[in-house]
Every structure is written in structure tokens, then in C-alpha cells.
Design a protein around this motif. Structure first.
Motif, PDB file in Angstrom:
ATOM      1  N   SER A 202       1.140  -0.998  -0.066  1.00 46.80           N
ATOM      2  CA  SER A 202       0.015   0.017  -0.113  1.00 46.80           C
ATOM      3  C   SER A 202       0.954   1.279   0.009  1.00 46.80           C
ATOM      4  CB  SER A 202      -0.850  -0.050   1.091  1.00 46.80           C
ATOM      5  OG  SER A 202      -0.353   0.333   2.465  1.00 46.80           O
ATOM      6  N   LEU A 204       0.802   3.775   1.632  1.00 48.76           N
ATOM      7  CA  LEU A 204       1.021   4.293   3.267  1.00 48.76           C
ATOM      8  C   LEU A 204       2.126   3.632   3.912  1.00 48.76           C
ATOM      9  CD1 LEU A 204      -1.661   5.854   2.827  1.00 48.76           C
ATOM     10  CD2 LEU A 204      -2.492   5.306   5.214  1.00 48.76           C
ATOM     11  N   SER A 225       4.034   6.711   2.611  1.00 51.26           N
ATOM     12  CA  SER A 225       3.557   8.039   2.862  1.00 51.26           C
ATOM     13  C   SER A 225       3.612   8.627   4.249  1.00 51.26           C
ATOM     14  CB  SER A 225       2.206   8.139   2.256  1.00 51.26           C
ATOM     15  OG  SER A 225       1.717   7.605   0.794  1.00 51.26           O
ATOM     16  N   GLU A 260      -4.101   3.322  -1.143  1.00 53.69           N
ATOM     17  CA  GLU A 260      -4.081   3.223   0.289  1.00 53.69           C
ATOM     18  C   GLU A 260      -4.474   1.807   0.614  1.00 53.69           C
ATOM     19  OE1 GLU A 260      -6.758   6.061   1.934  1.00 53.69           O
ATOM     20  OE2 GLU A 260      -5.434   7.703   1.418  1.00 53.69           O
TER      21      GLU A 260
END
Length: 292
Positions: A202, A204, A225, A260
Motif C-alpha cells: 500500500s 501508506l 506516505s 491506500e
């Protein structure tokens, strides 16, 4: 009920064998079409039938009959020997077909019937039941766990290497996995709220979790992220399942590098279980810790 008759399963079986033997492009085309179109007796006729596809896949235009034969002589036969095929001095596709039907088809059929039974059973389970099924198949390990970053003398964060069994709500953590071999890392989480997520891959936490060597891996990884996980304020048990595979699992729903984390539904865990039931060269690990 899965039919045991070869003709009923021939197309699916040959496609599966092409994947198993890692054939692609014209090699995959030559393998499948030569073995499936048994009514086409000559290489010349088969090459003529496949000419547009053969030329499209080729890096350069050449005699399509020779191109077809080269796929077998240079790629297919040599690959099959690694899987137990013995030439006995004869390189003929008819002998390959006989070997596949007599040796590989019974193995494939047994696995297919096993997976059909597994899928029928999984379809009766709730998402919590599917998670428990996955947890049962995973190995509990102390080779992964949460670490709390701390400030060093140089005002830089370094991880406290002790894995905690209990962590206060709202704490910022990283999650460490001690990879014993290179591989692609998929991480699934059951949070304290009872919801399920795919955190790796993902954007993130792990945009590109394909690790080229055995090492300690910290998530969120560099390039993600966010810098830390922030634990939920709701107390409970956090459960983690990690899969380490030679390559990215062939699951269409896995998040892309710019996406995400995916909230998992029952169908996702069903596909995950079935996929990894087929993958013998894969490690499944489980651990949990309390948020209190």
C-alpha cells in the motif's frame, strides 16, 4: 463436482501447465496450441493457423514454421526435463502429451479437487472464520513484531529492538519483520476494532515490498506516505499475518503502489487462502500484541 475426464479439463490443465513451466509469449502459444490442437498433424499447418500471433509476439519476422519448432527445441523440451520428463532419445510433442496426461494430469486433478473442497468449505465461513482459518495455517513466530522508535543522542529516531506484547493506545510504532530469505511481503492486519486490512502492499506503508535479500524490514518502509503506525485509541488485540512469497501474489485486489490500504472483505480472504494453499514455496507467519 470436478470431472476426472481429461478432455473435460484439457484446456484448463494445459493453461495451468504453461504457468507452472513459466512459459510466456510464443513459447506459451507453441506449447498450448501444439498439445491442444491434436487434429492438426503438421507443424506447417499449425504455424499457418498461428501466423498472426507468432509474428506479433516475435522480435523479428522469420519463418513461422521454424519459429514454432524453435520454441519447442530451444525452450519447451529443456524446461520439461527440469520437471521430470525424460526424452528417451525422442523429442516429439506426442510423447510430451502422453507424459503430461499420465504423470502430471493426475497430480493436477488431485490438487484441483482438493481446492474445490476447500473453496466450498470457505464459502460457508464468515470473515472472522476465514481469518481464523488463515491464522491456523500460519506459523506463530517471534521473528516479527512492533517496535517503538526512540530518540537517540543525535536526535534521530532508532527502533527499540524489543518486540512489545502490550503497547498503550495512540503510540507511534514501526513493525519489524526479520526476513529469512528474499521475497515479496504481504501483510494483513486484524485491528482492535475487528476490521481487516491489507497494509502491505500500500502507499501508506509499503509501496514496493519486494525485498532482494534476507534482512530486517521496518514498516512503514522508506518511501511510504507515513513514517509511523499510530495505534488505535481503542484497546484490544492487534493481529498480524505476513506472507513471504518469491514474487508478488497473483491476486487482482492487492493495492497498487499509489493506493491506500485495502479494507478486506470475505472474498479477499477466501482468495488469499486458496492462492497460498497452492503455493508451497511461501512462508505464512502470525503474531499478536495487546493495545492497553
Amino acid at each position: 463436482m470436478v470431472s476426472s475426464d481429461y478432455k473435460d479439463n484439457e484446456k484448463e490443465f494445459l493453461r495451468a501447465m504453461a504457468v507452472k513451466f513459466c512459459f510466456s509469449g510464443n513459447t506459451e502459444l507453441a506449447f498450448f496450441e501444439r498439445l491442444y490442437n491434436t487434429n492438426v498433424q503438421t507443424w506447417e499447418q499449425l504455424a499457418e493457423d498461428l501466423k498472426p500471433q507468432l509474428i506479433e509476439n516475435a522480435k523479428e519476422t522469420k519463418n513461422v514454421v521454424q519459429l514454432l519448432k524453435d520454441c519447442w527445441n530451444n525452450n519447451i523440451y529443456s524446461s520439461l526435463t527440469k520437471h521430470g520428463y525424460q526424452f528417451n532419445g525422442k523429442n516429439k510433442w506426442q510423447f510430451v502429451r502422453k507424459w503430461l496426461i499420465e504423470v502430471k494430469y493426475p497430480e493436477w486433478l488431485k490438487e484441483k479437487q482438493k481446492l474445490e473442497g476447500l473453496l466450498q468449505r470457505l464459502q460457508l465461513l464468515t470473515i472472522s472464520g476465514l481469518w481464523e482459518e488463515l491464522r491456523f495455517r500460519a506459523v506463530s513466530t517471534n521473528k516479527m513484531g512492533p517496535v517503538i522508535p526512540k530518540v537517540s543522542d543525535m536526535n534521530m529516531y532508532t527502533p527499540d529492538s524489543n518486540y512489545r506484547s502490550t503497547i498503550p493506545p495512540g503510540t507511534e510504532i514501526k513493525f519489524e519483520v526479520q526476513l529469512e530469505r528474499p521475497g515479496y511481503l504481504t501483510l494483513l492486519e486484524k485491528g482492535t476494532t475487528g476490521e481487516f486490512f491489507c497494509l502491505s502492499p500500500s502507499s501508506l506503508f509499503a509501496p514496493y515490498p519486494n525485498f532482494k535479500e534476507a534482512s530486517k524490514v521496518l514498516l512503514p518502509m522508506e518511501g511510504a506516505s507515513i513514517e509511523f503506525f499510530e495505534l488505535s485509541s481503542e484497546p484490544g488485540v492487534e493481529e498480524i499475518i505476513v506472507a513471504i512469497a518469491p514474487e508478488r501474489p497473483k491476486l487482482d485486489w492487492l493495492p497498487k503502489p499509489d493506493q491506500e490500504p485495502l479494507q478486506l472483505q470475505g472474498k479477499h480472504l477466501q482468495e488469499f487462502l486458496v492462492y497460498f494453499e497452492c503455493e508451497s514455496d511461501c512462508t505464512l507467519w502470525y503474531m499478536n500484541y495487546k493495545v492497553v
